[in-house]
Design a protein around this motif. Structure first.
Motif, PDB file in Angstrom:
ATOM      1  N   ALA A 197       0.836  -1.201   0.000  1.00  0.00           N
ATOM      2  CA  ALA A 197       0.000   0.000   0.000  1.00  0.00           C
ATOM      3  C   ALA A 197       0.871   1.252   0.000  1.00  0.00           C
ATOM      4  CB  ALA A 197      -0.936  -0.007   1.200  1.00  0.00           C
TER       5      ALA A 197
ATOM      6  N   LYS B 256       1.102   3.941  -3.051  1.00  0.00           N
ATOM      7  CA  LYS B 256       0.765   5.338  -2.751  1.00  0.00           C
ATOM      8  C   LYS B 256       1.903   6.268  -3.168  1.00  0.00           C
ATOM      9  CE  LYS B 256      -1.020   8.307   0.936  1.00  0.00           C
ATOM     10  NZ  LYS B 256      -1.462   8.372   2.360  1.00  0.00           N
TER      11      LYS B 256
ATOM     12  N   TYR C 275      -0.778   6.141  -6.728  1.00  0.00           N
ATOM     13  CA  TYR C 275      -2.048   5.424  -6.776  1.00  0.00           C
ATOM     14  C   TYR C 275      -2.928   5.800  -5.580  1.00  0.00           C
ATOM     15  CZ  TYR C 275      -0.516   2.489 -10.625  1.00  0.00           C
ATOM     16  OH  TYR C 275      -0.103   2.046 -11.855  1.00  0.00           O
ATOM     17  N   SER C 276      -4.230   5.794  -5.817  1.00  0.00           N
ATOM     18  CA  SER C 276      -5.213   6.041  -4.756  1.00  0.00           C
ATOM     19  C   SER C 276      -5.463   4.716  -4.051  1.00  0.00           C
ATOM     20  CB  SER C 276      -6.515   6.579  -5.373  1.00  0.00           C
ATOM     21  OG  SER C 276      -7.537   6.646  -4.418  1.00  0.00           O
ATOM     22  N   VAL C 277      -4.894   4.528  -2.866  1.00  0.00           N
ATOM     23  CA  VAL C 277      -4.853   3.202  -2.244  1.00  0.00           C
ATOM     24  C   VAL C 277      -4.892   3.320  -0.728  1.00  0.00           C
ATOM     25  CG1 VAL C 277      -2.318   3.190  -2.324  1.00  0.00           C
ATOM     26  CG2 VAL C 277      -3.556   1.020  -2.155  1.00  0.00           C
ATOM     27  N   LEU C 278      -5.514   2.336  -0.079  1.00  0.00           N
ATOM     28  CA  LEU C 278      -5.546   2.240   1.379  1.00  0.00           C
ATOM     29  C   LEU C 278      -5.325   0.784   1.779  1.00  0.00           C
ATOM     30  CD1 LEU C 278      -8.587   4.518   2.351  1.00  0.00           C
ATOM     31  CD2 LEU C 278      -6.174   4.960   2.838  1.00  0.00           C
TER      32      LEU C 278
ATOM     33  N   ASN D  62     -11.613   2.889   6.085  1.00  0.00           N
ATOM     34  CA  ASN D  62     -10.986   2.490   4.828  1.00  0.00           C
ATOM     35  C   ASN D  62     -11.966   1.712   3.944  1.00  0.00           C
ATOM     36  OD1 ASN D  62      -8.715   3.698   5.803  1.00  0.00           O
ATOM     37  ND2 ASN D  62      -7.479   1.848   5.959  1.00  0.00           N
TER      38      ASN D  62
ATOM     39  N   VAL E 266     -11.556   6.077  -2.733  1.00  0.00           N
ATOM     40  CA  VAL E 266     -10.237   5.518  -2.992  1.00  0.00           C
ATOM     41  C   VAL E 266     -10.432   4.401  -4.005  1.00  0.00           C
ATOM     42  CG1 VAL E 266     -10.363   3.818  -1.124  1.00  0.00           C
ATOM     43  CG2 VAL E 266      -8.142   4.592  -1.910  1.00  0.00           C
TER      44      VAL E 266
END
Length: 978
Positions: A485, A489, A493-496, A510, A519
């Motif tokens: 992650a 990021k 990238y849009s990530v959680l 999340n 996200v």
């Protein structure tokens, strides 16, 4: 903290926010309250105890005790030693019951509020303990009181109330002299009156009747063999006009037609027949009970295991204008009370509950009064101890099923194991004739697997073209989740992340961000995904190999729920297999054979060089006559049909090094030797003096690893599951001796990552070309409306609906209603906003509305039987065949199997390309080696039963004709039909 060993008798079991609160008596006479270390978060905590059980426990006093609640101990170890003990003589011996009126309770400190509620006030004094036993001098009567049940003790000023919190079935009256257990709730004051003194309200935990009259403590009738409701005990089936059903399908849900099996299941339920629906994730199980619920006179109760799933379903129904609600522990008392009133008034059509909520006495009492038309049980495999996700609380549904025998029952699951299905049917009294088994094929999912050689680079290559898409990446370890992650990021990238190591609040935030499209990507352990009903997940990546095909198929099933294409990539390594093997060895011995078998099946799937779908479907008991799906990496032109390179010399170098090092080392060490490494491990073992040292520098370490994985797949090498050492097989020794060549695909790893899922749309829903700018404009509008209404965007409209809007440009309410998923409620709620946006965009960009095909108000969602449209390789095969090349020549030229050539030819013939139907069937028939009489018999079978499925033809011919010949002759027959 030091613990003490105790033997205890269970004397009370009461409801709490999660799990159960357990009262016990120790052999020294102490009254105790048993609590697990994780009781605050474990929804199953305490459910394993039953009144009358005797347990040996290791326990310590709770670290935070507030008088009068001083009885609580934390149980760190336990085992049951007996059951069925009568508590009455034990209680009479150790905790002598108080006898008399309310005034004898809690040292005379009990007071009554304005509505009769009994409590102990902080300022008036604190009792020594919070639990006691009481024999009242007057009978106690069950009172109607909304969310909570109460028992009333008659007094001159009116009935004084104790809240009932037990598991037992409520009795209308408890006679005077009945032995009762009373407890004090925790300190409380009204939030709106912070100046008020704190109070502990009195609770009735349960009662003890003579053994002959005593119910079990589950609050339900004793478990017995389920008996299905007879026609006489069930209300007459509704006489519903099929046209009325289809009207509701369009007006409410926005669909012109049902998906496979939905209509049959809906009709079965409307005829009053108990039904088991086994359908894969995304096949539309929910609609099977939601649509009939609109036609039934009473309530439809839906049992679902997760709060998040209930909330999403209810939000989606509200968007359709359907009166639905959920009842669970996330609601306040005031919210629950308002909901009870709505149910009483008949204002709710669908009520979602968890199994543990459904079995609460006050909820059963509510449903008795409201009436139940249907009991729908989601995730029904949880009721079976043979299932992979057995939950004890689901077993409590059996007596609930008997209690509401007049309601039709629908059990739903995506688990297909025959033993599990039989257990569900037996438990719930569903006849075999009521079972509907859908195909487990998800033809819109593109399946691919690669050896993980440089995981991050492969992952980035896969994601490069998917920056705006929603997806899930599964990892085995929490640390790996965090690292991936963070790495993604850092690359924009849009990530959680999501895993059990994060606190509950962060996990919920999340998950909510992912569901609401705030996200794009979640990197998660397998703890993520259950209950996610997000329709626009476009990809699922497994960064590690799962432990079995069941979990793998469940996880990839979370993608493509809207029927559009979704890509599923599995990255695997032998290190994954070794880690899973160690976990199996550390687990229960009796589970090892089954877990090992599941792991081996998963490994075979990952390493397969043939079509990926048949082995998946066979695993779930489904046979398919199609040898190639055309929509996985091994079938498509982006997969195994790449030109192969002779790597026999490289194999001989590697295999020789394996032998010279004693067939005891893994691939990494062998590669180090071949590439001339000066590592400590190489030098200490003097492997730098071997003849194979430094002879393999023509390939990089990553390329060698790719070759090793392919040699393992080709069964030239085998790897020790525990230690990872490589050994040669007999075929490998033949290669080493120069008696057998070997070939491999040496494509660049990054290109390999990019090619996964880059092919045609194959079996996904066939949607029209659309304006990409308008689609993004509508997505932005959907997001704004979703944020304003506090619901996930996909509940407003699916990506598929937006795609159709951007293709057909509806300019009026009538045209808008023809969009897939648009019903009357959504037209009323969102029609003006979306039609206005489409009209304005079309005017600004000079776009004209496109008419829909007259017979295609809704394109078929998926088509598993029809050939897919011709892709690049099918075009190539078709044109080469028309140019005069035979099947055998094409097989050799392209390095593919004969069955794959035929599959591509069939796709080519079925396409609309000019000349594609001009292939001479006589020429094709000449390529078949069967005698003319046998060919004629096969063609006669196609004349009789058609060509949609080959299995009936194969069976009718008693297996005398192989499937390869059947595929060829089916194409001949189809060409003859014109």
């Amino acid at each position: 903290m030091p613990t003490e060993s105790l033997r205890v008798l269970i004397v009370a079991k009461t409801h709490r926010a999660v799990g159960a609160c357990i009262g016990a008596l120790a052999t020294d006479g102490r009254s105790l309250r048993l609590e697990a270390p994780n009781a605050a978060h474990d929804e199953h905590s305490g459910l394993e105890y039953h009144v009358g059980d005797v347990w040996e426990i290791e326990a310590a006093p709770h670290p935070h005790l507030t008088p009068p609640h001083v009885e609580t101990v934390v149980v760190y170890a336990r085992h049951k030693v007996n059951s069925g003990v009568d508590p009455i003589p034990v209680i009479e011996r150790f905790r002598l019951p108080l006898v008399g009126g309310v005034d004898v309770l809690y040292e005379g400190l009990v007071q009554a509020g304005e509505t009769g509620g009994l409590y102990v006030a902080e300022r008036s004094g604190v009792p020594a303990r919070s639990t006691l036993f009481w024999r009242p001098d007057r009978p106690l009567r069950l009172l109607e009181s909304g969310v909570r049940l109460h028992y009333g003790y008659p007094s001159a000023g009116g009935e004084q109330r104790l809240t009932y919190v037990g598991f037992q079935e409520p009795l209308p009256e408890l006679p005077a002299g009945t032995l009762l257990r009373v407890s004090l709730a925790h300190w409380w004051r009204p939030p709106e009156y912070p100046q008020e003194e704190q109070r502990c309200h009195l609770q009735l935990s349960g009662w003890f009747l003579p053994p002959a009259a005593e119910d079990d403590d589950s609050g339900l009738p004793p478990r017995a063999a389920p008996v299905p409701a007879t026609p006489a005990s069930r209300p007459a089936a509704l006489a519903v006009d099929p046209g009325q059903v289809r009207d509701r399908l369009k007006d409410v849900f926005g669909y012109e037609r049902f998906r496979p099996l939905q209509e049959e299941i809906v009709c079965s339920l409307l005829e009053g027949k108990d039904t088991l629906a086994v359908m894969p994730t995304g096949a539309g199980k929910s609609l099977c009970y939601q649509l009939p619920a609109l036609l039934w006179p009473q309530l439809t109760v839906v049992v679902a295991p997760l709060i998040s799933l209930m909330q999403d379903q209810v939000d989606a129904l509200h968007a359709l204008g359907v009166a639905a609600a959920y009842l669970n522990s996330s609601q306040t008392y005031a919210e629950q009370r308002a909901l009870f009133e709505q149910v009483h008034a008949g204002q709710i059509k669908l009520l979602y509950v968890a199994p543990e909520t459904l079995t609460r006495p006050e909820v059963l009492h509510l449903l008795d009064q409201a009436g139940v038309s249907c009991l729908a049980i989601d995730e029904a495999h949880c009721i079976s101890s043979w299932g992979h996700d057995f939950r004890p609380e689901y077993r409590q549904l059996e007596p609930v099923r008997r209690r509401f025998a007049g309601a039709v029952c629908l059990a739903m699951t995506a688990t297909a194991a025959p033993r599990v299905r039989d257990d569900i049917k037996q438990s719930l009294g569903i006849p075999s004739a009521g079972e509907f088994l859908a195909s487990f094929d998800r033809p819109n999912l593109f399946l691919a697997a690669q050896p993980r050689t440089d995981g991050m680079r492969q992952l980035l290559a896969f994601l490069a073209a998917r920056r705006e898409q929603s997806g899930i990446i599964y990892c085995t370890a929490r640390r790996q989740v965090d690292e991936l992650a963070a790495g993604l990021k850092a690359r924009g990238y849009s990530v959680l992340p999501y895993h059990a190591g994060l606190d509950d609040g962060l996990r919920r935030r999340n998950q909510r961000a992912f569901v609401r499209d705030e996200v794009q990507i979640v990197v998660a352990t397998v703890a993520f995904g259950m209950g996610i009903d997000k329709s626009n997940v476009r990809f699922v990546v497994h960064y590690n190999m799962p432990s079995g095909i069941e979990s793998y198929y469940q996880e990839i099933g979370r993608s493509g729920r809207d029927g559009l294409r979704a890509d599923c990539l599995l990255l695997y390594s032998m290190q994954d297999v070794q880690m899973q093997g160690r976990m199996i060895d550390e687990g229960a011995e009796e589970e090892r054979p089954g877990r090992n078998a599941r792991l081996q099946a998963m490994l075979r799937y990952a390493q397969a060089r043939t079509c990926r779908r048949p082995p998946l479907l066979r695993y779930f008991g489904e046979e398919t006559a199609e040898p190639a799906c055309g929509f996985c990496d091994n079938c498509s032109s982006e997969g195994s049909e790449q030109p192969q390179t002779d790597v026999s010399v490289a194999a001989q170098k590697f295999f020789s090094c394996v032998v010279r090092t004693g067939e005891a080392f893994g691939a990494g060490h062998i590669i180090d030797v071949l590439r001339g490494s000066r590592s400590k491990k190489v030098l200490e073992r003097r492997h730098d003096q071997l003849p194979t040292y430094a002879i393999g520098q023509e390939y990089s370490a990553a390329q060698w690893r790719t070759l090793v994985q392919q040699w393992i797949q080709q069964q030239l090498l085998e790897q020790d599951m525990q230690h990872g050492g490589l050994r040669l097989t007999e075929q490998g020794r033949a290669v080493l001796r120069g008696k057998q060549p070997t070939f491999a695909d040496l494509e660049n790893l990054q290109a390999a990552g990019e090619k996964v899922g880059a092919g045609r749309g194959g079996q996904a829903a066939q949607l029209p070309a659309h304006d990409a700018g308008l689609f993004e404009h509508l997505r932005s509008l959907r997001r704004q409306l979703a944020d304003a209404s506090g619901m996930p965007p996909y509940i407003i409209f699916s990506d598929r609906a937006l795609t159709e809007m951007a293709a057909y440009l509806p300019q009026s309410p009538q045209e808008f209603l023809r969009i897939n998923g648009v019903g009357r409620a959504k037209l009323d709620s969102y029609g003006d906003a979306f039609i206005g946006a489409i009209v304005a965009y079309s005017a600004a960009h000079g776009l004209q509305p496109q008419p829909r095909p007259a017979d295609d108000a809704q394109p078929p969602l998926i088509s598993s039987s029809a050939p897919h449209s011709a892709g690049p390789r099918a075009l190539e095969v078709g044109e080469l065949y028309r140019a005069g090349h035979s099947l055998a020549e094409l097989q050799e030229m392209l390095g593919i199997k004969r069955s794959t050539v035929i599959t591509h030819l069939r796709s080519y013939v079925a396409s609309d390309i000019e000349g594609s139907a001009d292939i001479d069937p006589t020429q094709l028939a000449a390529a078949c080696t069967l005698p003319p009489a046998v060919q004629a018999a096969v063609l006669a079978q196609f004349d009789a039963i058609g060509s949609e499925r080959l299995a009936p033809v194969y069976d009718n011919l008693q297996g005398a004709v192989e499937y390869d010949d059947l595929h060829l002759l089916r194409l001949v027959w189809q060409l003859q039909q014109g």
